[in-house]
Design an enzyme around this catalytic site. Structure first.
Site, PDB file in Angstrom:
ATOM      1  N   CYS A  81       0.804  -1.240   0.032  1.00  0.00           N
ATOM      2  CA  CYS A  81       0.031   0.064  -0.011  1.00  0.00           C
ATOM      3  C   CYS A  81       0.953   1.314   0.200  1.00  0.00           C
ATOM      4  CB  CYS A  81      -0.763  -0.130   1.401  1.00  0.00           C
ATOM      5  SG  CYS A  81      -1.914  -1.471   1.251  1.00  0.00           S
ATOM      6  N   ASN A 108       0.535   1.249   5.685  1.00  0.00           N
ATOM      7  CA  ASN A 108       1.308   0.499   4.650  1.00  0.00           C
ATOM      8  C   ASN A 108       2.373  -0.732   5.472  1.00  0.00           C
ATOM      9  OD1 ASN A 108       4.276   1.086   2.896  1.00  0.00           O
ATOM     10  ND2 ASN A 108       2.610  -0.653   2.635  1.00  0.00           N
ATOM     11  N   GLY A 109       1.994  -1.835   5.207  1.00  0.00           N
ATOM     12  CA  GLY A 109       2.688  -2.924   5.984  1.00  0.00           C
ATOM     13  C   GLY A 109       1.841  -4.057   6.644  1.00  0.00           C
ATOM     14  N   GLY A 149      -0.519   0.230  -4.943  1.00  0.00           N
ATOM     15  CA  GLY A 149      -1.889  -0.427  -4.696  1.00  0.00           C
ATOM     16  C   GLY A 149      -3.023   0.143  -5.767  1.00  0.00           C
ATOM     17  N   TYR A 192      11.904  -4.109  -6.635  1.00  0.00           N
ATOM     18  CA  TYR A 192      10.762  -3.999  -7.351  1.00  0.00           C
ATOM     19  C   TYR A 192       9.843  -3.029  -7.215  1.00  0.00           C
ATOM     20  CZ  TYR A 192       6.273  -5.334  -9.147  1.00  0.00           C
ATOM     21  OH  TYR A 192       4.916  -5.515  -9.749  1.00  0.00           O
TER      22      TYR A 192
END
Ligand code: AMP
Length: 483
Positions: A14, A115-116, A40, A256
């Site tokens: 995210c 996020n995570g 996302g 990535y």
């Protein structure tokens, strides 16, 4: 089950964005989320605060689908805002899981975006439900909301800290209160979070620096692991309430996830990727006529590989950027069609040639298998594959949605077997030391690895409590870190 189309890939995590003290907080947040869209695409949301009043808009789909309309932004007035783009890493696909999550607390309203991924979210959820907390969503993030709600501390800041002392895992959070935006990173700093400033003085926190660029903000610094930055009318205040630990930033962000034009944890992502390509060319050279990236993620590493190997770089595969994420059944036949929809061979470049394909990772192997067959059908004489990450042997529990271990090609096959399955003449992955060298380390120090590289090594820096791996290991990791 209905899932997005190119779903033989694991999913991005995210992205979060927060801004304080700007009259157009929501529109800046929408722009920031646009820049973070690669993190996302499933849902997006913004909550803005106007003199203590919260206004929110959240929806499934991309940022443009939800915030492309000025009328929506006008309904989000205020000088403080936070936003989130989401691909589900936990929790089912439903509107009630779309972030930011918010609620009315004893002290007033609070919204939060994450996020995570928490590694003890399920265990905490069970305890909270037993205590009578009523969960509205299935995301692990809601655990933090309840922990803040039941905290016995009086200030919002102390309640947030109290909640975070109980959670384990990876988190970069943006929190909105009636008068502040708070940015927080977990004590190991697994996920990124940067701090920026607009020329007029407004402060911003965002997952990546590309979200600062889009609004013309200056990059100030990374939020430090275990740090809270509190942004409001009084400026910025930093608090570090957790026991200091050695940082373990996610190395896969460099491989990535992060956008190549971002700078995270002091390194330029594009340059890091090119250096990985150079390492790969040194470690696994091959006699060939040209280097071909698997677009788009393989491009920077392929450029580095070609430069180091002294081989021409050609666009032998062309990607269709307009395929989008149409919702279709992920049957095997459709999955394979998905890959062909997205990539096509550039025949004129390939016929009769010995080619080196460069991609960033092999997860299930679906993409590589299809692409290799396509390149051979287009007439390539030899097909060699070089991968700019080590074999992905373990699942990620810290916010990157990888398939379970049994589906990871490298978990059950060695490189020679993988080469046969994918159908290449030769296959090589960059070594873990080569990857570390590319990001500025002498190599991987097994006693004190600088990054979280669990997907390549199985060395998980935070206990996987929800996977049945408990506190004992956590204590051990504290001990080896000297705390
Ligand atoms: P696979 O086809 O399962 O082997 O997946 C490998 C492909 O997925 C590569 O082309 C990568 O660029 C891409 N990829 C790797 N990790 C992720 C991720 N977490 N989310 C989306 N795509 C990914």
């Amino acid at each position: 089950m209905i899932r997005p189309s190119d779903d033989d890939h694991p999913r991005e995590e995210c992205g979060v964005f927060g801004i304080a003290c700007h009259p157009d907080a929501a529109s800046h947040t929408a722009l920031g989320l646009h820049a973070l869209q690669h993190r996302g695409q499933e849902a997006a949301g913004i909550v803005a605060c106007d003199r203590g009043q919260f206004h929110s808009h959240r929806g499934q789909g991309q940022v443009g689908d939800n915030f492309g309309n000025e009328a929506v932004i006008r309904k989000l007035p205020g000088s403080l805002a936070i936003g989130h783009v989401r691909y589900a890493t936990t929790g089912e696909t439903a509107l009630r899981n779309v972030q930011p999550l918010f609620g009315d607390f004893e002290f007033g309203p609070l919204a939060l975006a994450h996020n995570g991924n928490l590694t003890n979210g399920l265990a905490l959820r069970r305890q909270l439900v037993r205590r009578g907390c009523l969960f509205q969503s299935t995301t692990d993030t809601e655990v933090i909301i309840h922990l803040i709600a039941i905290s016995l501390y009086s200030t919002v800041e102390d309640r947030v800290i109290d909640a975070l002392r109980q959670v384990e895992g990876a988190y970069s959070l943006v929190v909105l209160t009636g008068d502040s935006v708070i940015g927080v990173r977990d004590p190991l700093g697994i996920r990124p979070l940067v701090l920026g400033r607009l020329p007029g003085g407004a402060w911003i926190v965002a997952s990546e620096s590309c979200a600062l660029d889009i609004v013309g903000a200056e990059f100030v610094r990374d939020v430090e692991p275990g740090e809270l930055v509190i942004l409001n009318e009084s400026g910025i205040r930093s608090v570090k309430p957790f026991v200091a630990q050695r940082q373990r930033f996610c190395i896969f962000e460099y491989v990535y996830f992060a956008r190549p034009d971002s700078v995270v944890e002091g390194a330029d992502v594009y340059e890091a990727r090119k250096r990985i390509g150079r390492e790969l060319a040194r470690e696994a050279p091959v006699a060939a006529d040209m280097v071909i990236p698997v677009p788009d993620s393989g491009v920077p590493a392929a450029l580095g590989f070609a430069a180091e190997a002294g081989l021409p770089f050609e666009l032998g595969i062309v990607r269709n950027h307009y395929v989008g994420r149409t919702f279709i059944e992920p049957t095997d036949s459709i999955r394979h069609l998905g890959v062909r929809l997205k990539h096509n061979a550039n025949r004129s470049q390939l016929a009769g040639k010995r080619v080196v394909l460069v991609d960033d990772s092999i997860v299930r192997g679906t993409t590589s298998t299809k692409i290799v067959a396509m390149v051979r059908n287009a007439g390539a004489r030899e097909v060699h594959m070089r991968v700019s990450s080590p074999p992905t042997t373990h699942s990620c529990y810290y916010g990157i949605d990888t398939p379970e271990r049994s589906q990871l090609l490298a978990a059950a096959h060695d490189v020679a077997q993988m080469a046969r399955l994918i159908g290449v003449d030769s296959l090589a992955f960059v070594s873990i030391d080569g990857l570390y060298r590319a990001v500025g380390e002498p190599g991987r120090d097994p006693a004190r690895p600088r990054y979280c590289d669990a997907c390549f090594t199985g060395d998980y820096p935070v206990a996987l409590t929800d996977q049945g791996q408990g506190r004992e290991n956590y204590a051990l990791s504290f001990m080896t870190e000297g705390h």
